[in-house]
Design an enzyme around this catalytic site. Structure first.
Site, PDB file in Angstrom:
ATOM      1  N   SER A  36     -13.523   0.666   3.218  1.00 45.32           N
ATOM      2  CA  SER A  36     -12.545   0.443   2.155  1.00 45.32           C
ATOM      3  C   SER A  36     -11.557   1.602   2.067  1.00 45.32           C
ATOM      4  O   SER A  36     -11.939   2.741   1.778  1.00 45.32           O
ATOM      5  CB  SER A  36     -13.252   0.287   0.805  1.00 45.32           C
ATOM      6  OG  SER A  36     -12.307   0.421  -0.236  1.00 45.32           O
TER       7      SER A  36
ATOM      8  N   ARG B 229     -13.535  -7.355 -10.790  1.00 45.40           N
ATOM      9  CA  ARG B 229     -13.762  -6.769  -9.454  1.00 45.40           C
ATOM     10  C   ARG B 229     -14.634  -5.521  -9.540  1.00 45.40           C
ATOM     11  O   ARG B 229     -14.617  -4.792 -10.523  1.00 45.40           O
ATOM     12  CB  ARG B 229     -12.408  -6.494  -8.788  1.00 45.40           C
ATOM     13  CG  ARG B 229     -11.657  -7.798  -8.551  1.00 45.40           C
ATOM     14  CD  ARG B 229     -10.355  -7.592  -7.868  1.00 45.40           C
ATOM     15  NE  ARG B 229     -10.531  -7.107  -6.504  1.00 45.40           N
ATOM     16  CZ  ARG B 229      -9.536  -6.707  -5.730  1.00 45.40           C
ATOM     17  NH1 ARG B 229      -8.294  -6.730  -6.189  1.00 45.40           N
ATOM     18  NH2 ARG B 229      -9.772  -6.291  -4.511  1.00 45.40           N
TER      19      ARG B 229
ATOM     20  N   ASP C 248      -6.562  -8.309   4.739  1.00 46.01           N
ATOM     21  CA  ASP C 248      -5.790  -9.107   3.776  1.00 46.01           C
ATOM     22  C   ASP C 248      -5.204 -10.375   4.394  1.00 46.01           C
ATOM     23  O   ASP C 248      -4.591 -11.182   3.688  1.00 46.01           O
ATOM     24  CB  ASP C 248      -4.655  -8.259   3.184  1.00 46.01           C
ATOM     25  CG  ASP C 248      -5.194  -7.167   2.266  1.00 46.01           C
ATOM     26  OD1 ASP C 248      -6.322  -7.314   1.756  1.00 46.01           O
ATOM     27  OD2 ASP C 248      -4.485  -6.161   2.072  1.00 46.01           O
TER      28      ASP C 248
ATOM     29  N   ARG D 232       1.461   4.279  -3.016  1.00 39.85           N
ATOM     30  CA  ARG D 232       1.222   5.695  -2.712  1.00 39.85           C
ATOM     31  C   ARG D 232       2.491   6.524  -2.877  1.00 39.85           C
ATOM     32  O   ARG D 232       2.435   7.707  -3.213  1.00 39.85           O
ATOM     33  CB  ARG D 232       0.642   5.820  -1.295  1.00 39.85           C
ATOM     34  CG  ARG D 232      -0.830   5.323  -1.237  1.00 39.85           C
ATOM     35  CD  ARG D 232      -1.213   4.873   0.160  1.00 39.85           C
ATOM     36  NE  ARG D 232      -2.626   4.584   0.329  1.00 39.85           N
ATOM     37  CZ  ARG D 232      -3.218   3.418   0.023  1.00 39.85           C
ATOM     38  NH1 ARG D 232      -2.507   2.427  -0.509  1.00 39.85           N
ATOM     39  NH2 ARG D 232      -4.519   3.226   0.247  1.00 39.85           N
TER      40      ARG D 232
ATOM     41  N   GLY E  57      -5.859  -3.939  -7.736  1.00 40.49           N
ATOM     42  CA  GLY E  57      -7.057  -3.165  -7.398  1.00 40.49           C
ATOM     43  C   GLY E  57      -6.698  -1.790  -6.858  1.00 40.49           C
ATOM     44  O   GLY E  57      -7.368  -0.795  -7.149  1.00 40.49           O
TER      45      GLY E  57
ATOM     46  N   ARG F 225      -2.368 -14.430  -2.067  1.00 40.44           N
ATOM     47  CA  ARG F 225      -2.426 -14.706  -0.622  1.00 40.44           C
ATOM     48  C   ARG F 225      -2.989 -16.096  -0.320  1.00 40.44           C
ATOM     49  O   ARG F 225      -2.666 -16.696   0.704  1.00 40.44           O
ATOM     50  CB  ARG F 225      -3.222 -13.615   0.098  1.00 40.44           C
ATOM     51  CG  ARG F 225      -2.574 -12.240  -0.059  1.00 40.44           C
ATOM     52  CD  ARG F 225      -3.025 -11.247   0.978  1.00 40.44           C
ATOM     53  NE  ARG F 225      -2.744  -9.886   0.552  1.00 40.44           N
ATOM     54  CZ  ARG F 225      -1.539  -9.298   0.598  1.00 40.44           C
ATOM     55  NH1 ARG F 225      -0.499  -9.950   1.073  1.00 40.44           N
ATOM     56  NH2 ARG F 225      -1.373  -8.050   0.182  1.00 40.44           N
TER      57      ARG F 225
ATOM     58  N   SER G 158       0.830  -1.212   0.000  1.00 38.15           N
ATOM     59  CA  SER G 158       0.000   0.000   0.000  1.00 38.15           C
ATOM     60  C   SER G 158       0.863   1.261   0.000  1.00 38.15           C
ATOM     61  O   SER G 158       0.592   2.222  -0.727  1.00 38.15           O
ATOM     62  CB  SER G 158      -0.897   0.026   1.245  1.00 38.15           C
ATOM     63  OG  SER G 158      -1.804  -1.039   1.207  1.00 38.15           O
TER      64      SER G 158
ATOM     65  N   LYS H 156     -12.212  -9.808  -3.213  1.00 37.68           N
ATOM     66  CA  LYS H 156     -10.760  -9.557  -3.296  1.00 37.68           C
ATOM     67  C   LYS H 156     -10.220 -10.187  -4.593  1.00 37.68           C
ATOM     68  O   LYS H 156     -10.992 -10.470  -5.495  1.00 37.68           O
ATOM     69  CB  LYS H 156     -10.079 -10.127  -2.044  1.00 37.68           C
ATOM     70  CG  LYS H 156     -10.464  -9.381  -0.769  1.00 37.68           C
ATOM     71  CD  LYS H 156      -9.944  -7.970  -0.775  1.00 37.68           C
ATOM     72  CE  LYS H 156     -10.405  -7.198   0.434  1.00 37.68           C
ATOM     73  NZ  LYS H 156     -10.075  -5.774   0.353  1.00 37.68           N
TER      74      LYS H 156
HETATM   75  C1  S3P Z   1      -5.673  -1.473   0.125  1.00 36.75           C
HETATM   76  C2  S3P Z   1      -6.908  -1.534   0.721  1.00 36.75           C
HETATM   77  C3  S3P Z   1      -7.622  -2.785   0.947  1.00 36.75           C
HETATM   78  C4  S3P Z   1      -6.704  -3.998   0.842  1.00 36.75           C
HETATM   79  C5  S3P Z   1      -5.817  -3.918  -0.367  1.00 36.75           C
HETATM   80  C6  S3P Z   1      -4.948  -2.681  -0.304  1.00 36.75           C
HETATM   81  C7  S3P Z   1      -5.024  -0.155  -0.068  1.00 36.75           C
HETATM   82  O1  S3P Z   1      -8.642  -2.917  -0.033  1.00 36.75           O
HETATM   83  O2  S3P Z   1      -7.467  -5.189   0.792  1.00 36.75           O
HETATM   84  O3  S3P Z   1      -4.974  -5.067  -0.426  1.00 36.75           O
HETATM   85  O4  S3P Z   1      -3.810  -0.101  -0.361  1.00 36.75           O
HETATM   86  O5  S3P Z   1      -5.725   0.865   0.078  1.00 36.75           O
HETATM   87  P1  S3P Z   1     -10.139  -2.341   0.192  1.00 36.75           P
HETATM   88  O6  S3P Z   1     -10.066  -0.884   0.182  1.00 36.75           O
HETATM   89  O7  S3P Z   1     -10.912  -2.893  -0.973  1.00 36.75           O
HETATM   90  O8  S3P Z   1     -10.583  -2.939   1.498  1.00 36.75           O
END
Ligand code: S3P
Length: 439
Positions: free
Chosen positions: A172, A126, A320, A30, A98, A392, A26, A347
């Site tokens: 989320s 998704r 996760d 970013r 995602g 995972r 994450s 997911k």
């Molecule tokens: C993430 C948020 C989560 C997580 C994903 C990474 C992120 O998803 O499951 O692996 O980096 O913001 P959701 O926002 O769909 O819960």
């Protein structure tokens, strides 16, 4: 065609030694996004060199940002400023990620160019309406398929977005972050309220770059005034990758593992809390703050786990980690119940169904429910399970081998490279009897 990878795990063994697992996914995403929008040069260390984060990196290169990859994990981003991205010449391909797709949809909605976001088979299934609907309320123009999935065709609405006061229907971080990024280009104050705390890396990193985000309880607000100023970022190890060894060393006898420099942001540490409730021995050592994120070393030793009812407030904080937590539950004494986790169904795979199917093949009494799972702890047998291309799931079943009574074969594991390419090396160094086969 990409090669299929099969994992073969010999049953038994223990985990011992020190490891620094892969950089946080994450935070790596970013760092590229905000570093690109900053003025000046941002240096990143500990960057996750895995397919997902590299998809984000490539997308920003495709939008004209000069990004250098130096030694392992070292990335230099020559920021172009908040309005400096250029139209990509072709659709931006985001692979399995995602996070890349949902965050980019917000960021690109208010640009002065059009863009198209595409992904692999899993990502193309998704749900994207969770971002395109609130973005449409802000004035964005994003087309999805009829099913509300990618490709996303974004018509840039530069100067035409207006703010929103949005109560998210689900917990989320991707939706929250998407709307905050769109809010950087909208007129007025964009406010996003979450039903339960989710990871707050976007808010922390925006502040680190000098961009003001105010957080008030469960609401984050942002507006278009402000700029990002380059910084240095040291990405901690991903607790979601560390989780495989937190569980592995807990369930395997005679184990003792030290996981170094792990991010312990309180919006991510549900896995530690849940394992501790189950009776795990996890020590949090040498706590410190690195670039605005809390970090520690985690010592984990073997324990006798017991089944629990997982508190629902911990679900978004461990979202996760459930594939591997289900393995912990299968090794625990008694019943473990998970509820309030319907998000697991959307997911990289339907993680409730896919894990229940695999556990049943291995002889575990695992009952899927619409929003969770009920698992009776006991013996794990051997057999062949399907990961459905979900990284995972593949790594979770590999860890199950430590307590299985016969070898486990796991199909379709190439996507481990999306988040943790070093998994096999680190796991085998610690003692997991894992070999891979390409076909
Ligand atoms: C993430 C948020 C989560 C997580 C994903 C990474 C992120 O998803 O499951 O692996 O980096 O913001 P959701 O926002 O769909 O819960």
């Amino acid at each position: 065609m990409t090669k299929k990878i099969t994992f073969h795990v010999q049953n038994g063994g223990s985990l011992n030694g020190d490891a620094r697992v892969a950089g946080d996914k994450s935070i790596s995403h970013r760092s590229i996004m905000l570093g690109s929008l900053a003025e000046g040069t941002t240096h990143v260390t500990g960057f996750l060199e895995a397919e997902d984060a590299l998809a984000t990196l490539q997308a920003f290169r495709d939008m004209g940002v000069e990004i250098e990859r130096k030694d392992e994990g070292c990335v230099t981003i020559h920021g172009v400023g908040k309005h400096g991205l250029k139209a990509p010449k072709a659709p931006l391909y985001l692979g399995n990620s995602g996070t890349s797709m949902r965050l980019l949809s917000g960021l690109l909605a208010g640009k002065n160019f059009n863009s198209v976001l595409t992904g692999d088979e899993s990502l193309s299934k998704r749900p994207m309406k969770r971002v395109t609907e609130p973005l449409a309320k802000m004035g964005a123009d994003i087309k999805t398929t009829e099913k509300g999935t990618a490709p996303l065709e974004i018509t840039g609405k530069s100067g035409q977005l207006s703010s929103i006061n949005y109560e998210m229907p689900m917990a989320s971080a991707q939706v929250k972050s998407c709307l905050l990024l769109a809010g950087m280009y909208a007129q007025g104050e964009t406010k996003v309220t979450e039903p339960a705390p989710t990871r707050d890396h976007t808010e922390r990193m925006l502040s680190g770059f000098g961009y003001s985000v105010s957080v008030n309880g469960n609401q984050a607000s942002i507006n278009a005034d402000g700029k990002l100023t380059s910084m240095t970022i040291d990405v901690p190890s991903d607790i979601s990758s560390a989780a495989f060894f937190l569980v592995g060393a807990s369930i395997a006898e005679n184990s003792n593992v030290l996981l170094k420099h792990v991010g312990i942001n309180p919006t991510r540490t549900g896995v530690i809390d849940i394992l501790k409730l189950m009776g795990a021995n996890i020590e949090v050592l040498n706590e410190r703050t690195v670039g605005g994120e809390p970090v520690a070393d985690l010592r984990v030793t073997s324990s006798k786990l017991k089944g629990i009812e997982i508190p629902e407030n911990l679900v978004p904080l461990a979202i996760d980690e459930f594939p591997v937590l289900f393995i912990a539950a299968a090794c625990a004494e008694g019943e473990t119940r998970l509820t309030g986790a319907e998000e697991l169904r959307v997911k990289e795979s339907d993680r409730i169904q896919v894990m229940a199917d695999g556990l049943q093949i291995l002889g575990v009494d695992a009952k899927p429910t619409p929003d969770g799972m009920i698992i009776q702890g006991g013996k794990i047998g051997g057999g062949t399970v399907e990961s459905h291309g979900d990284h995972r799931i593949a790594m979770a079943f590999a860890i199950a081998g430590l307590r299985a009574t016969a070898p486990i074969e796991i199909l379709d594991c190439a996507n481990v490279n999306t988040s943790f390419p070093e998994f096999k090396n680190i796991a085998t160094n610690l003692g997991l009897k894992l070999t891979t086969e390409e076909n």
